[in-house]
Scaffold this motif. Structure first.
Motif, PDB file in Angstrom:
ATOM      1  N   THR A  64      -7.166 -20.727  26.140  1.00  0.00           N
ATOM      2  CA  THR A  64      -7.972 -21.782  26.754  1.00  0.00           C
ATOM      3  C   THR A  64      -9.202 -22.089  25.924  1.00  0.00           C
ATOM      4  OG1 THR A  64      -7.227 -21.126  28.957  1.00  0.00           O
ATOM      5  CG2 THR A  64      -9.240 -22.437  28.837  1.00  0.00           C
ATOM      6  N   LEU A  65      -9.839 -21.033  25.419  1.00  0.00           N
ATOM      7  CA  LEU A  65     -11.043 -21.231  24.605  1.00  0.00           C
ATOM      8  C   LEU A  65     -10.709 -21.960  23.301  1.00  0.00           C
ATOM      9  CD1 LEU A  65     -14.074 -20.611  24.389  1.00  0.00           C
ATOM     10  CD2 LEU A  65     -13.479 -18.478  23.232  1.00  0.00           C
ATOM     11  N   VAL A  66      -9.601 -21.576  22.662  1.00  0.00           N
ATOM     12  CA  VAL A  66      -9.196 -22.237  21.415  1.00  0.00           C
ATOM     13  C   VAL A  66      -8.914 -23.717  21.657  1.00  0.00           C
ATOM     14  CG1 VAL A  66      -7.354 -22.358  19.682  1.00  0.00           C
ATOM     15  CG2 VAL A  66      -8.297 -20.137  20.350  1.00  0.00           C
ATOM     16  N   VAL A  67      -8.152 -23.999  22.723  1.00  0.00           N
ATOM     17  CA  VAL A  67      -7.813 -25.395  23.038  1.00  0.00           C
ATOM     18  C   VAL A  67      -9.068 -26.190  23.367  1.00  0.00           C
ATOM     19  CG1 VAL A  67      -6.667 -26.882  24.731  1.00  0.00           C
ATOM     20  CG2 VAL A  67      -5.467 -24.896  23.798  1.00  0.00           C
ATOM     21  N   ALA A  68      -9.932 -25.633  24.204  1.00  0.00           N
ATOM     22  CA  ALA A  68     -11.123 -26.370  24.646  1.00  0.00           C
ATOM     23  C   ALA A  68     -12.073 -26.647  23.484  1.00  0.00           C
ATOM     24  CB  ALA A  68     -11.839 -25.582  25.744  1.00  0.00           C
ATOM     25  N   VAL A  69     -12.296 -25.645  22.635  1.00  0.00           N
ATOM     26  CA  VAL A  69     -13.220 -25.831  21.506  1.00  0.00           C
ATOM     27  C   VAL A  69     -12.654 -26.844  20.505  1.00  0.00           C
ATOM     28  CG1 VAL A  69     -14.260 -24.692  19.509  1.00  0.00           C
ATOM     29  CG2 VAL A  69     -14.301 -23.568  21.738  1.00  0.00           C
ATOM     30  N   ALA A  70     -11.375 -26.701  20.160  1.00  0.00           N
ATOM     31  CA  ALA A  70     -10.770 -27.619  19.185  1.00  0.00           C
ATOM     32  C   ALA A  70     -10.709 -29.048  19.726  1.00  0.00           C
ATOM     33  CB  ALA A  70      -9.366 -27.136  18.822  1.00  0.00           C
ATOM     34  N   ALA A  71     -10.256 -29.193  20.980  1.00  0.00           N
ATOM     35  CA  ALA A  71     -10.162 -30.535  21.571  1.00  0.00           C
ATOM     36  C   ALA A  71     -11.546 -31.166  21.721  1.00  0.00           C
ATOM     37  CB  ALA A  71      -9.469 -30.456  22.934  1.00  0.00           C
ATOM     38  N   THR A  72     -12.532 -30.354  22.065  1.00  0.00           N
ATOM     39  CA  THR A  72     -13.893 -30.877  22.215  1.00  0.00           C
ATOM     40  C   THR A  72     -14.446 -31.347  20.875  1.00  0.00           C
ATOM     41  OG1 THR A  72     -14.336 -29.421  24.098  1.00  0.00           O
ATOM     42  CG2 THR A  72     -16.245 -30.286  22.910  1.00  0.00           C
ATOM     43  N   THR A 194     -15.359 -29.081  29.629  1.00  0.00           N
ATOM     44  CA  THR A 194     -15.049 -28.777  31.030  1.00  0.00           C
ATOM     45  C   THR A 194     -13.671 -29.290  31.421  1.00  0.00           C
ATOM     46  OG1 THR A 194     -17.395 -28.951  31.570  1.00  0.00           O
ATOM     47  CG2 THR A 194     -15.851 -29.079  33.397  1.00  0.00           C
ATOM     48  N   LEU A 195     -13.356 -30.509  31.022  1.00  0.00           N
ATOM     49  CA  LEU A 195     -12.049 -31.082  31.353  1.00  0.00           C
ATOM     50  C   LEU A 195     -10.912 -30.288  30.717  1.00  0.00           C
ATOM     51  CD1 LEU A 195     -12.950 -34.869  30.941  1.00  0.00           C
ATOM     52  CD2 LEU A 195     -12.495 -33.664  33.081  1.00  0.00           C
ATOM     53  N   SER A 196     -11.115 -29.832  29.472  1.00  0.00           N
ATOM     54  CA  SER A 196     -10.070 -29.071  28.795  1.00  0.00           C
ATOM     55  C   SER A 196      -9.854 -27.705  29.440  1.00  0.00           C
ATOM     56  CB  SER A 196     -10.419 -28.888  27.314  1.00  0.00           C
ATOM     57  OG  SER A 196     -10.319 -30.103  26.619  1.00  0.00           O
ATOM     58  N   VAL A 197     -10.949 -27.062  29.863  1.00  0.00           N
ATOM     59  CA  VAL A 197     -10.821 -25.747  30.498  1.00  0.00           C
ATOM     60  C   VAL A 197     -10.059 -25.857  31.819  1.00  0.00           C
ATOM     61  CG1 VAL A 197     -12.121 -23.894  31.627  1.00  0.00           C
ATOM     62  CG2 VAL A 197     -12.839 -24.731  29.399  1.00  0.00           C
ATOM     63  N   ASP A 198     -10.332 -26.920  32.591  1.00  0.00           N
ATOM     64  CA  ASP A 198      -9.737 -27.059  33.921  1.00  0.00           C
ATOM     65  C   ASP A 198      -8.342 -27.681  33.910  1.00  0.00           C
ATOM     66  OD1 ASP A 198     -11.969 -25.986  35.008  1.00  0.00           O
ATOM     67  OD2 ASP A 198     -12.882 -27.879  35.582  1.00  0.00           O
ATOM     68  N   GLU A 199      -7.989 -28.373  32.867  1.00  0.00           N
ATOM     69  CA  GLU A 199      -6.764 -29.185  32.879  1.00  0.00           C
ATOM     70  C   GLU A 199      -5.508 -28.311  32.964  1.00  0.00           C
ATOM     71  OE1 GLU A 199      -3.614 -31.576  32.445  1.00  0.00           O
ATOM     72  OE2 GLU A 199      -4.033 -30.039  30.949  1.00  0.00           O
ATOM     73  N   PHE A 200      -4.576 -28.692  33.840  1.00  0.00           N
ATOM     74  CA  PHE A 200      -3.353 -27.909  34.035  1.00  0.00           C
ATOM     75  C   PHE A 200      -2.074 -28.705  33.763  1.00  0.00           C
ATOM     76  CE2 PHE A 200       0.118 -27.002  37.069  1.00  0.00           C
ATOM     77  CZ  PHE A 200       0.538 -25.791  36.547  1.00  0.00           C
ATOM     78  N   MET A 240     -14.573 -21.517  37.504  1.00  0.00           N
ATOM     79  CA  MET A 240     -15.397 -22.518  38.195  1.00  0.00           C
ATOM     80  C   MET A 240     -16.855 -22.427  37.748  1.00  0.00           C
ATOM     81  SD  MET A 240     -15.769 -23.069  42.273  1.00  0.00           S
ATOM     82  CE  MET A 240     -16.422 -21.411  42.446  1.00  0.00           C
ATOM     83  N   ALA A 241     -17.347 -21.207  37.532  1.00  0.00           N
ATOM     84  CA  ALA A 241     -18.739 -21.037  37.100  1.00  0.00           C
ATOM     85  C   ALA A 241     -18.955 -21.630  35.713  1.00  0.00           C
ATOM     86  CB  ALA A 241     -19.098 -19.550  37.099  1.00  0.00           C
ATOM     87  N   VAL A 242     -18.019 -21.388  34.799  1.00  0.00           N
ATOM     88  CA  VAL A 242     -18.131 -21.952  33.448  1.00  0.00           C
ATOM     89  C   VAL A 242     -18.092 -23.481  33.502  1.00  0.00           C
ATOM     90  CG1 VAL A 242     -16.986 -22.139  31.207  1.00  0.00           C
ATOM     91  CG2 VAL A 242     -17.179 -19.911  32.333  1.00  0.00           C
ATOM     92  N   SER A 243     -17.158 -24.013  34.266  1.00  0.00           N
ATOM     93  CA  SER A 243     -17.018 -25.469  34.365  1.00  0.00           C
ATOM     94  C   SER A 243     -18.250 -26.104  35.004  1.00  0.00           C
ATOM     95  CB  SER A 243     -15.769 -25.814  35.180  1.00  0.00           C
ATOM     96  OG  SER A 243     -14.615 -25.268  34.589  1.00  0.00           O
ATOM     97  N   ALA A 244     -18.753 -25.485  36.073  1.00  0.00           N
ATOM     98  CA  ALA A 244     -19.913 -26.050  36.767  1.00  0.00           C
ATOM     99  C   ALA A 244     -21.151 -26.021  35.878  1.00  0.00           C
ATOM    100  CB  ALA A 244     -20.166 -25.271  38.055  1.00  0.00           C
ATOM    101  N   THR A 245     -21.313 -24.941  35.111  1.00  0.00           N
ATOM    102  CA  THR A 245     -22.470 -24.847  34.218  1.00  0.00           C
ATOM    103  C   THR A 245     -22.432 -25.938  33.150  1.00  0.00           C
ATOM    104  OG1 THR A 245     -22.571 -22.450  34.557  1.00  0.00           O
ATOM    105  CG2 THR A 245     -23.718 -23.334  32.635  1.00  0.00           C
ATOM    106  N   LEU A 248     -23.131 -29.365  34.797  1.00  0.00           N
ATOM    107  CA  LEU A 248     -24.539 -29.559  35.156  1.00  0.00           C
ATOM    108  C   LEU A 248     -25.391 -29.853  33.921  1.00  0.00           C
ATOM    109  CD1 LEU A 248     -25.054 -26.761  37.842  1.00  0.00           C
ATOM    110  CD2 LEU A 248     -25.050 -29.224  38.210  1.00  0.00           C
ATOM    111  N   ILE A 249     -25.115 -29.143  32.820  1.00  0.00           N
ATOM    112  CA  ILE A 249     -25.851 -29.415  31.583  1.00  0.00           C
ATOM    113  C   ILE A 249     -25.540 -30.817  31.084  1.00  0.00           C
ATOM    114  CG2 ILE A 249     -26.154 -28.712  29.180  1.00  0.00           C
ATOM    115  CD1 ILE A 249     -25.523 -25.861  30.044  1.00  0.00           C
ATOM    116  N   SER A 250     -24.256 -31.207  31.183  1.00  0.00           N
ATOM    117  CA  SER A 250     -23.860 -32.551  30.749  1.00  0.00           C
ATOM    118  C   SER A 250     -24.582 -33.622  31.551  1.00  0.00           C
ATOM    119  CB  SER A 250     -22.343 -32.701  30.900  1.00  0.00           C
ATOM    120  OG  SER A 250     -21.944 -34.025  30.649  1.00  0.00           O
ATOM    121  N   GLN A 251     -24.630 -33.450  32.873  1.00  0.00           N
ATOM    122  CA  GLN A 251     -25.325 -34.433  33.719  1.00  0.00           C
ATOM    123  C   GLN A 251     -26.818 -34.455  33.435  1.00  0.00           C
ATOM    124  OE1 GLN A 251     -24.152 -33.258  37.681  1.00  0.00           O
ATOM    125  NE2 GLN A 251     -22.466 -34.718  37.712  1.00  0.00           N
ATOM    126  N   ARG A 252     -27.384 -33.287  33.174  1.00  0.00           N
ATOM    127  CA  ARG A 252     -28.810 -33.196  32.868  1.00  0.00           C
ATOM    128  C   ARG A 252     -29.146 -33.959  31.593  1.00  0.00           C
ATOM    129  NH1 ARG A 252     -33.657 -31.798  35.327  1.00  0.00           N
ATOM    130  NH2 ARG A 252     -35.131 -31.084  33.761  1.00  0.00           N
TER     131      ARG A 252
END
Length: 260
Positions: A64-72, A194-200, A240-245, A248-252
């Motif tokens: 998940t971390l590899v996919v999320a970092v590369a896709a991001t 966040t979207l990559s981490v949560d996507e199923f 959920m904690a990772v995604s929410a954090t 929240l930073i993105s919205q900020r």
């Protein structure tokens, strides 16, 4: 007046309860000492500790971390360039803009089937690389939208002033444009992560048959078929904690761009 305020407060409490009570119950049960997911027998962090020794979960977390970092990383670069192109040529790019934003509104199942069909047609062996490519497809639209929101308040006349003063295109971008839109770029990157981490659904369709490309949401799905355990609650709470954090930073960071 007072009665209407009380009614509004009660409605607000009811709506927020409907939204967040299930999440609160999940978090609470992740600290349940008992092995049974619905019987509270005391506070414990044993299920979080057990995740560290679960090889399949650790492998899925790494994927998940590899996919999320590369896709991001890919979608942030391409999405930023796309936003700049769309914003500077807005009058001539209405159709292109609609095409770029389409992945945001297309149902995930439709996008997943179309990507699976494409990879099969192109005879591409599926794995983490196809999940990354698929995530870039829909992350790109979100990054572009966030960066464009930041560009709405950007005065492009300073770009012309910079060029008139002798600065090259790259220098102008690095010294003039990038500092202004950087909060939007970071916000878009965090949203894409966040979207990559949560996507199923899309990952499930484009991962292939091997276990080497299983991500955390897919691992949770495979575990939950045998029942909800406190270990799954703990894993879901961490995700959920990772995604929410990140959200929240993105919205900020993007607050200044979307404020009137």
């Amino acid at each position: 007046m007072k009665g209407s305020q009380i009614s509004a407060t009660l409605i607000l409490i009811a709506v927020f309860s409907f939204l967040y009570v299930p999440i609160a119950v999940l978090v609470l049960l992740s600290f349940n000492e008992a092995g049974l997911p619905t019987v509270w027998s005391g506070f414990s962090t044993r299920w979080y500790a057990s995740l560290v020794h679960h090889a399949e979960i650790l492998g899925a977390a790494w994927n998940t971390l590899v996919v999320a970092v590369a896709a991001t990383a890919i979608s942030t670069v391409l999405g930023t360039l796309l936003a700049l192109g769309l914003e500077t040529r807005a009058r001539r790019s209405r159709g292109l803009e609609a095409l770029v934003m389409a992945p945001m509104i297309i149902p995930d199942i439709v996008l997943a089937v179309s990507l699976l069909s494409f990879f099969s047609w192109a005879d591409v062996t599926m794995g983490l690389h196809t999940i990354i490519a698929s995530h870039v497809v829909f992350d790109l639209a979100f990054v572009s939208a966030v960066v464009r929101a930041q560009l709405k308040s950007f005065d492009f006349s300073i770009v012309e002033a910079s060029r008139d003063l002798g600065a090259g295109a790259f220098t102008t971008f690095r010294r003039v444009v990038l500092p202004v839109i950087l909060p939007g770029i970071v916000a878009g990157a965090l949203l894409a992560f966040t979207l990559s981490v949560d996507e199923f659904i899309i990952a499930f369709f484009t991962a292939g048959a091997g276990r080497d490309s299983i991500t955390l949401p897919m691992q949770i799905y495979s575990m939950i078929r045998f029942g909800v355990t406190p270990e799954i609650n703990a894993l879901a709470t961490l995700v959920m904690a990772v995604s929410a954090t990140a959200l929240l930073i993105s919205q900020r960071l993007n607050r200044g761009a979307i404020a009137p």
